[in-house]
Design a protein around this motif. Structure first.
Motif, PDB file in Angstrom:
ATOM      1  N   ALA A  81       0.830  -1.208   0.000  1.00 35.85           N
ATOM      2  CA  ALA A  81       0.000   0.000   0.000  1.00 35.85           C
ATOM      3  C   ALA A  81       0.861   1.254   0.000  1.00 35.85           C
ATOM      4  CB  ALA A  81      -0.932  -0.009   1.212  1.00 35.85           C
ATOM      5  N   VAL A  82       1.895   1.265   0.817  1.00 36.44           N
ATOM      6  CA  VAL A  82       2.765   2.445   0.889  1.00 36.44           C
ATOM      7  C   VAL A  82       3.571   2.593  -0.396  1.00 36.44           C
ATOM      8  CG1 VAL A  82       4.719   3.483   2.103  1.00 36.44           C
ATOM      9  CG2 VAL A  82       2.850   2.453   3.400  1.00 36.44           C
ATOM     10  N   ARG A  83       4.098   1.491  -0.912  1.00 39.01           N
ATOM     11  CA  ARG A  83       4.876   1.578  -2.160  1.00 39.01           C
ATOM     12  C   ARG A  83       4.015   2.019  -3.336  1.00 39.01           C
ATOM     13  NH1 ARG A  83       8.228  -3.651  -0.652  1.00 39.01           N
ATOM     14  NH2 ARG A  83       9.973  -2.624   0.378  1.00 39.01           N
ATOM     15  N   SER A  84       2.730   1.655  -3.333  1.00 37.28           N
ATOM     16  CA  SER A  84       1.871   2.112  -4.422  1.00 37.28           C
ATOM     17  C   SER A  84       1.675   3.622  -4.355  1.00 37.28           C
ATOM     18  CB  SER A  84       0.524   1.386  -4.392  1.00 37.28           C
ATOM     19  OG  SER A  84      -0.250   1.805  -3.285  1.00 37.28           O
ATOM     20  N   GLU A  85       1.801   4.191  -3.172  1.00 31.60           N
ATOM     21  CA  GLU A  85       1.690   5.639  -3.010  1.00 31.60           C
ATOM     22  C   GLU A  85       3.008   6.357  -3.298  1.00 31.60           C
ATOM     23  OE1 GLU A  85       0.732   9.478  -2.385  1.00 31.60           O
ATOM     24  OE2 GLU A  85      -0.643   7.823  -2.722  1.00 31.60           O
ATOM     25  N   ILE A  86       4.113   5.844  -2.787  1.00 33.79           N
ATOM     26  CA  ILE A  86       5.390   6.562  -2.917  1.00 33.79           C
ATOM     27  C   ILE A  86       6.168   6.186  -4.168  1.00 33.79           C
ATOM     28  CG2 ILE A  86       5.604   6.891  -0.433  1.00 33.79           C
ATOM     29  CD1 ILE A  86       7.759   4.697  -0.424  1.00 33.79           C
ATOM     30  N   GLY A  87       5.854   5.030  -4.748  1.00 34.86           N
ATOM     31  CA  GLY A  87       6.570   4.572  -5.929  1.00 34.86           C
ATOM     32  C   GLY A  87       7.765   3.715  -5.558  1.00 34.86           C
ATOM     33  N   THR A  88       8.388   3.153  -6.573  1.00 34.84           N
ATOM     34  CA  THR A  88       9.521   2.259  -6.351  1.00 34.84           C
ATOM     35  C   THR A  88      10.766   2.689  -7.120  1.00 34.84           C
ATOM     36  OG1 THR A  88       8.746   0.808  -8.125  1.00 34.84           O
ATOM     37  CG2 THR A  88       8.068   0.248  -5.876  1.00 34.84           C
ATOM     38  N   ALA A  89      10.791   3.927  -7.563  1.00 33.56           N
ATOM     39  CA  ALA A  89      11.943   4.448  -8.293  1.00 33.56           C
ATOM     40  C   ALA A  89      13.136   4.559  -7.353  1.00 33.56           C
ATOM     41  CB  ALA A  89      11.602   5.818  -8.893  1.00 33.56           C
ATOM     42  N   PRO A  90      14.346   4.682  -7.909  1.00 33.05           N
ATOM     43  CA  PRO A  90      15.522   4.852  -7.053  1.00 33.05           C
ATOM     44  C   PRO A  90      15.411   6.091  -6.167  1.00 33.05           C
ATOM     45  CG  PRO A  90      16.170   4.417  -9.317  1.00 33.05           C
ATOM     46  CD  PRO A  90      14.684   4.641  -9.313  1.00 33.05           C
ATOM     47  N   ILE A  91      15.998   6.006  -4.987  1.00 33.17           N
ATOM     48  CA  ILE A  91      15.983   7.114  -4.038  1.00 33.17           C
ATOM     49  C   ILE A  91      17.155   8.040  -4.375  1.00 33.17           C
ATOM     50  CG2 ILE A  91      16.073   7.753  -1.598  1.00 33.17           C
ATOM     51  CD1 ILE A  91      13.645   5.987  -2.370  1.00 33.17           C
ATOM     52  N   PRO A  92      16.885   9.315  -4.664  1.00 30.37           N
ATOM     53  CA  PRO A  92      17.991  10.228  -4.994  1.00 30.37           C
ATOM     54  C   PRO A  92      18.805  10.579  -3.755  1.00 30.37           C
ATOM     55  CG  PRO A  92      15.925  11.421  -4.910  1.00 30.37           C
ATOM     56  CD  PRO A  92      15.598   9.958  -4.725  1.00 30.37           C
ATOM     57  N   THR A  93      20.072  10.860  -3.958  1.00 30.33           N
ATOM     58  CA  THR A  93      20.905  11.338  -2.865  1.00 30.33           C
ATOM     59  C   THR A  93      20.766  12.843  -2.761  1.00 30.33           C
ATOM     60  OG1 THR A  93      22.835  11.649  -4.267  1.00 30.33           O
ATOM     61  CG2 THR A  93      22.579   9.473  -3.240  1.00 30.33           C
ATOM     62  N   ALA A  94      21.330  13.427  -1.748  1.00 35.57           N
ATOM     63  CA  ALA A  94      21.249  14.869  -1.556  1.00 35.57           C
ATOM     64  C   ALA A  94      21.923  15.636  -2.687  1.00 35.57           C
ATOM     65  CB  ALA A  94      21.866  15.244  -0.213  1.00 35.57           C
ATOM     66  N   GLU A  95      22.890  14.993  -3.356  1.00 33.02           N
ATOM     67  CA  GLU A  95      23.621  15.646  -4.434  1.00 33.02           C
ATOM     68  C   GLU A  95      22.853  15.679  -5.750  1.00 33.02           C
ATOM     69  OE1 GLU A  95      27.185  13.387  -4.591  1.00 33.02           O
ATOM     70  OE2 GLU A  95      27.981  14.254  -2.776  1.00 33.02           O
ATOM     71  N   GLU A  96      21.887  14.803  -5.917  1.00 33.78           N
ATOM     72  CA  GLU A  96      21.183  14.689  -7.208  1.00 33.78           C
ATOM     73  C   GLU A  96      20.103  15.721  -7.370  1.00 33.78           C
ATOM     74  OE1 GLU A  96      19.829  10.680  -7.696  1.00 33.78           O
ATOM     75  OE2 GLU A  96      21.831   9.903  -7.634  1.00 33.78           O
TER      76      GLU A  96
END
Length: 96
Positions: A81-96
């Motif tokens: 349920a949570v992943r359907s809301e937030i997505g499963t794409a890569p998590i960006p770092t602070a630099e990106e």
């Protein structure tokens, strides 16, 4: 039996040197809970926790506000349920 050598071994996975990513992995939050859980109880227990999402850090309470489920019978139901809301794409770092 163990080998009595003084050789240091390299880590199996090389760690990055970039900035830390704010928030905890979703799986870590889910592992702190027992199942089944009502969404309101998850919000009480972990609502202030920040999780990593592809769009940046978000609190569990904010994500649960957008999820239609009110009861999670298993850990997997919660994660889905949570992943359907937030997505499963890569998590960006602070630099990106």
């Amino acid at each position: 039996m163990s080998d009595d050598t003084d050789e240091e071994t390299e880590p199996a996975v090389e760690l990055g040197e970039g900035e830390r990513v704010e928030g905890a992995p979703l799986a870590r939050i889910a592992s702190r809970l027992t199942w089944p859980q009502e969404a309101s109880r998850v919000r009480e227990k972990e609502g202030d926790a920040t999780i990593r999402t592809p769009d940046g850090p978000r609190t569990v309470a904010t994500v649960l506000d957008a999820v239609d489920e009110t009861y999670f019978d298993t850990r997997q139901t919660f994660l889905s349920a949570v992943r359907s809301e937030i997505g499963t794409a890569p998590i960006p770092t602070a630099e990106e």
